[in-house]
Enzyme design. Structure first.
Site, short mmCIF file in Angstrom:
data_model
loop_
_atom_site.label_atom_id
_atom_site.label_comp_id
_atom_site.label_asym_id
_atom_site.label_seq_id
_atom_site.Cartn_x
_atom_site.Cartn_y
_atom_site.Cartn_z
N HIS A 15 22.88 -6.51 10.09
CA HIS A 15 22.92 -5.04 10.09
C HIS A 15 21.69 -4.55 9.34
O HIS A 15 20.90 -5.35 8.83
CB HIS A 15 24.21 -4.50 9.48
CG HIS A 15 24.42 -4.81 8.02
ND1 HIS A 15 24.54 -6.10 7.54
CD2 HIS A 15 24.49 -4.00 6.94
CE1 HIS A 15 24.71 -6.05 6.22
NE2 HIS A 15 24.67 -4.79 5.84
N ASP A 63 19.09 -4.52 1.79
CA ASP A 63 19.23 -5.82 1.13
C ASP A 63 19.32 -6.97 2.12
O ASP A 63 19.20 -8.14 1.73
CB ASP A 63 20.42 -5.82 0.17
CG ASP A 63 21.72 -5.42 0.82
OD1 ASP A 63 21.71 -4.50 1.66
OD2 ASP A 63 22.76 -6.02 0.50
N HIS A 112 21.15 -2.60 6.52
CA HIS A 112 21.02 -2.25 5.11
C HIS A 112 19.82 -2.98 4.49
O HIS A 112 19.57 -4.14 4.82
CB HIS A 112 22.31 -2.59 4.35
CG HIS A 112 23.37 -1.54 4.51
ND1 HIS A 112 24.68 -1.76 4.20
CD2 HIS A 112 23.30 -0.24 4.94
CE1 HIS A 112 25.38 -0.66 4.42
NE2 HIS A 112 24.55 0.27 4.87
#
Length: 284
Positions: free
Chosen positions: A87, A91, A89
Site C-alpha cells: 500500500h 513507511d 503509506h
C-alpha cells in the site's frame, strides 16, 4: 499518517532480520516508532535457485536501508526483478522510487500513482518473476489500496499492515473502511484452511506469526469486541470520536489516541451504515 497502531492485545516479540523461510528474507528499516513498531519489514522473496528476486515494500526514503536491501539481494547472487507495494503509506512506499533507481526494477502497486512501469497490480494476479509463485490478494480496509501476497510454496502470507506481528492495525478512515477490512480478514482466513493452508504471517511490522489462522481469528474477535465497546460508549452518551476514544481506549497510552480515533471513526461509520447506532449516532 503511518501504518500501524501498537495497541494492546497481541504478544510482544522482535521483528525478523535475515532469512525467515526458504524463500523470504527480511531487512528491517530503521524507522521504529509507536506507529511502526520495530520499523518496517522489507521482504526479499525468491526461489532458491533463481537469479531474480522480488522486493516487497522497500520502506522509507532512507538511503542506508535501501542500499542494505540491495546488498542483501546481491549477496545471494541475484538481481531485483520486481518491486511490489502492499500500500502507499510512506513507511512502506516512500523509498520505492529511489530503490528503483538503485536496482533498475519496475514498481507495481494497486494505486497507479505509485507505479513505475506499465503494469499495475490487483487481487487475483500471480507474480512469476524468477519462477516465483506469489499470489496477489486484495485486502482493502486498512487503506483502500492495501494488498497482501500469498506465498504458497512457503505456506506464508505477506500481509503489509492488514495483519501485524504485534498490536492491531488501524483502519485509516476515511480511506480505510471497516466493512472492507473485515471482508479482507475473512479472505485471508480462508487461505489458512485445509492441509495446504498458509500457516505463517510475514507482516509489514513486528515479529513473524507462526499461527496465521490464530492471528486472523484474534483480529476478527478483537474487531467484534471493539465494535461492541464503541456501541456501548455511544449508548452511554459519547457522541464524538474523541469521546468514544476516551471511553473505549482509556487504558491505552494517550499518545496512541489520535491513531485510535481513525479506527473509531471507521467503526462509527460501519455501525451507522447498518442502523446499529442508538439515537442519532452522530460523529460530531
Amino acid at each position: 499518517m503511518t501504518a500501524a497502531s501498537a495497541l494492546p492485545g497481541r504478544p510482544s516479540g522482535h521483528a525478523p532480520q535475515g532469512r525467515v523461510t526458504e524463500r523470504a528474507v527480511s531487512v528491517l528499516a530503521p524507522n521504529a516508532s509507536a506507529m511502526t513498531l520495530d520499523g518496517t519489514n522489507t521482504w526479499i522473496v525468491a526461489e532458491p535457485d533463481a537469479g531474480e528476486a522480488v522486493v516487497i515494500d522497500p520502506g522509507p526514503l532512507d538511503e542506508g536501508h535501501l542500499r542494505a536491501v540491495a546488498d542483501a539481494v546481491t549477496r545471494e547472487e541475484r538481481s531485483v526483478g520486481l518491486i511490489l507495494l502492499t500500500h502507499g503509506h510512506p513507511d512502506h512506499a516512500e523509498g520505492a522510487v529511489r530503490f528503483a533507481e538503485l536496482t533498475g526494477a519496475p514498481v507495481r502497486a494497486l494505486d497507479p500513482a505509485l507505479r513505475l512501469g506499465d503494469e499495475g497490480l490487483s487481487g487475483g494476479q500471480v507474480v512469476t518473476t524468477g519462477g516465483l509463485e506469489l499470489r496477489v490478494v486484495a485486502t482493502p480496509g486498512h487503506t483502500s489500496d492495501s494488498l497482501s501476497f500469498h506465498l504458497p510454496a512457503d505456506g506464508a502470507l505477506l500481509t503489509g499492515d492488514t495483519v501485524l506481528g504485534r498490536g492491531t492495525t488501524i483502519v485509516a478512515h476515511p480511506d480505510g473502511r471497516l466493512g472492507a477490512y473485515l471482508d479482507s480478514l475473512r479472505r485471508l482466513r480462508s487461505l489458512t484452511e485445509g492441509e495446504d493452508g498458509a500457516g505463517t504471517v510475514l507482516p509489514g511490522h513486528g515479529p513473524v506469526l507462526a499461527d496465521a489462522q490464530g492471528a486472523i481469528d484474534f483480529y476478527l474477535a478483537h474487531r467484534a469486541s471493539r465494535l461492541a465497546q464503541v456501541e456501548t460508549a455511544v449508548e452511554r452518551g459519547a457522541r464524538t470520536p474523541a469521546e468514544v476514544v476516551a471511553t473505549v481506549y482509556a487504558d491505552v497510552d494517550r499518545a496512541l489516541w489520535p491513531a485510535a480515533e481513525y479506527s473509531v471513526r471507521a467503526q462509527l461509520e460501519y455501525l451507522r451504515e447498518r442502523g446499529l447506532l442508538p439515537g442519532d449516532g452522530q460523529e460530531g
